[in-house]
Design a protein around this motif. Structure first.
Motif, short mmCIF file in Angstrom:
data_model
loop_
_atom_site.label_atom_id
_atom_site.label_comp_id
_atom_site.label_asym_id
_atom_site.label_seq_id
_atom_site.Cartn_x
_atom_site.Cartn_y
_atom_site.Cartn_z
N ASP A 93 20.36 -35.97 -35.15
CA ASP A 93 18.95 -36.33 -35.29
C ASP A 93 18.18 -36.35 -33.98
OD1 ASP A 93 19.26 -36.60 -38.02
OD2 ASP A 93 19.77 -38.72 -37.87
N SER A 94 18.85 -36.74 -32.85
CA SER A 94 18.12 -36.84 -31.59
C SER A 94 19.08 -36.85 -30.42
CB SER A 94 17.27 -38.12 -31.57
OG SER A 94 18.11 -39.25 -31.61
N LEU A 95 18.51 -36.71 -29.22
CA LEU A 95 19.31 -36.83 -28.00
C LEU A 95 19.64 -38.30 -27.76
CD1 LEU A 95 17.46 -34.36 -25.60
CD2 LEU A 95 19.68 -34.03 -26.70
N ILE A 96 20.86 -38.57 -27.29
CA ILE A 96 21.34 -39.93 -27.06
C ILE A 96 21.44 -40.17 -25.56
CG2 ILE A 96 23.22 -41.56 -27.49
CD1 ILE A 96 21.67 -40.60 -30.01
N GLN A 97 20.92 -41.30 -25.11
CA GLN A 97 21.01 -41.66 -23.70
C GLN A 97 22.46 -41.96 -23.33
OE1 GLN A 97 18.33 -45.04 -23.45
NE2 GLN A 97 16.79 -43.79 -22.43
N PHE A 98 22.85 -41.64 -22.10
CA PHE A 98 24.18 -41.98 -21.64
C PHE A 98 24.15 -43.34 -20.95
CE2 PHE A 98 22.42 -39.97 -17.87
CZ PHE A 98 22.89 -40.77 -16.84
N TYR A 99 25.32 -43.93 -20.79
CA TYR A 99 25.49 -45.18 -20.07
C TYR A 99 26.58 -44.95 -19.04
CZ TYR A 99 27.00 -49.93 -19.04
OH TYR A 99 27.34 -51.09 -18.40
N ASP A 100 26.38 -45.39 -17.80
CA ASP A 100 27.45 -45.29 -16.82
C ASP A 100 27.48 -46.53 -15.95
OD1 ASP A 100 25.18 -44.71 -15.27
OD2 ASP A 100 26.17 -43.11 -14.16
N GLU A 101 28.67 -46.79 -15.40
CA GLU A 101 28.86 -47.99 -14.59
C GLU A 101 30.09 -47.81 -13.70
OE1 GLU A 101 29.48 -52.83 -15.16
OE2 GLU A 101 29.21 -51.57 -16.92
N TYR A 102 30.01 -48.36 -12.48
CA TYR A 102 31.15 -48.45 -11.58
C TYR A 102 31.69 -49.87 -11.66
CZ TYR A 102 29.90 -44.02 -9.35
OH TYR A 102 29.64 -42.70 -9.10
N ILE A 103 33.02 -50.01 -11.78
CA ILE A 103 33.64 -51.33 -11.94
C ILE A 103 34.86 -51.44 -11.02
CG2 ILE A 103 34.83 -52.90 -13.53
CD1 ILE A 103 33.30 -51.58 -15.82
N HIS A 104 34.96 -52.56 -10.28
CA HIS A 104 36.20 -52.90 -9.58
C HIS A 104 37.16 -53.42 -10.64
CE1 HIS A 104 35.50 -52.35 -5.33
NE2 HIS A 104 34.35 -53.01 -5.39
N LEU A 105 38.18 -52.66 -10.97
CA LEU A 105 39.05 -53.03 -12.08
C LEU A 105 39.79 -54.34 -11.85
CD1 LEU A 105 40.54 -49.62 -13.25
CD2 LEU A 105 38.68 -50.95 -14.24
N TYR A 106 40.09 -54.67 -10.59
CA TYR A 106 40.83 -55.91 -10.36
C TYR A 106 40.05 -57.14 -10.83
CZ TYR A 106 38.01 -56.73 -6.17
OH TYR A 106 36.97 -56.94 -5.30
N THR A 107 38.73 -57.02 -10.92
CA THR A 107 37.93 -58.17 -11.39
C THR A 107 38.04 -58.35 -12.90
OG1 THR A 107 35.91 -56.87 -11.70
CG2 THR A 107 36.26 -57.85 -9.51
N THR A 108 38.60 -57.38 -13.60
CA THR A 108 38.69 -57.46 -15.06
C THR A 108 40.08 -57.82 -15.55
OG1 THR A 108 39.32 -55.15 -15.44
CG2 THR A 108 36.96 -55.62 -15.19
N GLU A 109 41.03 -57.99 -14.62
CA GLU A 109 42.42 -58.20 -15.03
C GLU A 109 42.66 -59.63 -15.50
OE1 GLU A 109 46.98 -57.27 -13.67
OE2 GLU A 109 45.46 -57.37 -12.11
N ILE A 110 43.31 -59.76 -16.65
CA ILE A 110 43.81 -61.04 -17.13
C ILE A 110 45.26 -61.12 -16.67
CG2 ILE A 110 44.39 -62.41 -19.16
CD1 ILE A 110 42.12 -60.93 -20.63
N LEU A 111 45.53 -62.04 -15.77
CA LEU A 111 46.87 -62.13 -15.19
C LEU A 111 47.87 -62.68 -16.19
CD1 LEU A 111 45.92 -63.54 -11.69
CD2 LEU A 111 46.50 -61.17 -12.28
N THR A 112 49.09 -62.22 -16.08
CA THR A 112 50.16 -62.77 -16.90
C THR A 112 50.51 -64.15 -16.33
OG1 THR A 112 51.85 -61.75 -15.51
CG2 THR A 112 51.09 -60.48 -17.42
N PRO A 113 51.15 -64.99 -17.12
CA PRO A 113 51.54 -66.31 -16.61
C PRO A 113 52.61 -66.17 -15.51
CG PRO A 113 51.79 -66.20 -19.00
CD PRO A 113 51.48 -64.83 -18.53
N PRO A 114 52.77 -67.21 -14.69
CA PRO A 114 53.86 -67.18 -13.70
C PRO A 114 55.21 -67.02 -14.42
CG PRO A 114 52.36 -68.97 -13.24
CD PRO A 114 51.96 -68.40 -14.57
N LEU A 115 56.17 -66.47 -13.70
CA LEU A 115 57.48 -66.18 -14.28
C LEU A 115 58.49 -67.26 -13.90
CD1 LEU A 115 57.55 -62.42 -13.26
CD2 LEU A 115 57.00 -63.35 -15.51
N ASN A 116 59.51 -67.41 -14.72
CA ASN A 116 60.64 -68.29 -14.44
C ASN A 116 60.21 -69.70 -14.05
OD1 ASN A 116 62.41 -66.11 -14.94
ND2 ASN A 116 62.17 -65.40 -12.83
N VAL A 117 59.35 -70.28 -14.84
CA VAL A 117 58.93 -71.66 -14.58
C VAL A 117 60.11 -72.58 -14.90
CG1 VAL A 117 57.34 -73.51 -15.23
CG2 VAL A 117 56.53 -71.13 -15.13
#
Length: 153
Positions: free
Chosen positions: A91-115
Motif C-alpha cells: 500500500d505504501s512506502l515504510i519508514q526505516f528505523y535504525d539505532e546504534y547500541i552498546h550491547l554490553y548495556t543490554t546484558e542480563i548477567l547470569t547469577p554468580p557460580l558455586n555459591v
C-alpha cells in the motif's frame, strides 16, 4: 537524513537484551500508522568488521507480522552494534528505523557460580563464597559488585 515513507510507519519501542551469555532477543512494535500488511525485516552489524546479517529467526505476532528476532552465538564487541529495521507494504512506502547500541548495556548477567555458605557453631558468623558470573565481555572480575541479602528466620 531524509526519511522516505509514510509518517508513523516505522517500528516503535525497539529494544534488545542479551541473556545466558550468547543469546539475544530484539523486539519492537509495528508503527502506529503502518498499513496492516506491513512486514518488517531486521538487519544488524555487530562491528564495522563484521558483515551485515538479516535475522534468521523472527518472532511473529498473531497476524504473522515480524515483531522481533532471536539470535544465538552473539558476542559483544567493543564498539556499538548497528541495527536497521525496514518494512514493506503493497500500500505504501515504510519508514526505516535504525539505532546504534552498546550491547554490553543490554546484558542480563547470569547469577554468580558455586555459591557456598559455611557456618560453624563456634563462630558468630558465616563465610559466603562464590565465583563471578560468566559473561562474554567482562575480563576483569574486579568490575563486579555484589549485594548479599541475608534473611533470618
Amino acid at each position: 537524513p531524509v526519511f522516505s515513507g509514510m509518517k508513523g510507519s516505522a517500528i516503535e519501542n525497539f529494544s534488545c537484551v542479551i541473556y545466558n551469555i550468547s543469546f539475544m532477543n530484539c523486539t519492537w512494535q509495528a508503527g502506529r500508522d503502518a498499513p496492516g500488511d506491513t512486514q518488517y525485516f531486521l538487519y544488524w552489524q555487530n562491528s564495522r568488521d563484521d558483515d551485515v546479517m538479516e535475522c534468521e529467526l523472527y518472532i511473529k505476532d498473531e497476524n504473522g507480522r515480524n515483531t522481533g528476532c532471536r539470535f544465538h552465538n552473539v558476542s559483544i564487541a567493543i564498539e556499538k552494534a548497528y541495527f536497521l529495521v525496514n518494512g514493506s507494504s503493497k500500500d505504501s512506502l515504510i519508514q526505516f528505523y535504525d539505532e546504534y547500541i552498546h550491547l554490553y548495556t543490554t546484558e542480563i548477567l547470569t547469577p554468580p557460580l558455586n555459591v557456598a555458605v559455611n557456618c560453624t557453631r563456634e563462630s558468630a558468623g558465616c563465610i559466603i563464597t562464590w565465583q563471578p558470573p560468566l559473561t562474554s565481555h567482562v575480563e576483569n572480575i574486579k568490575c563486579f559488585q555484589y549485594e548479599i541479602n541475608i534473611q533470618n528466620k
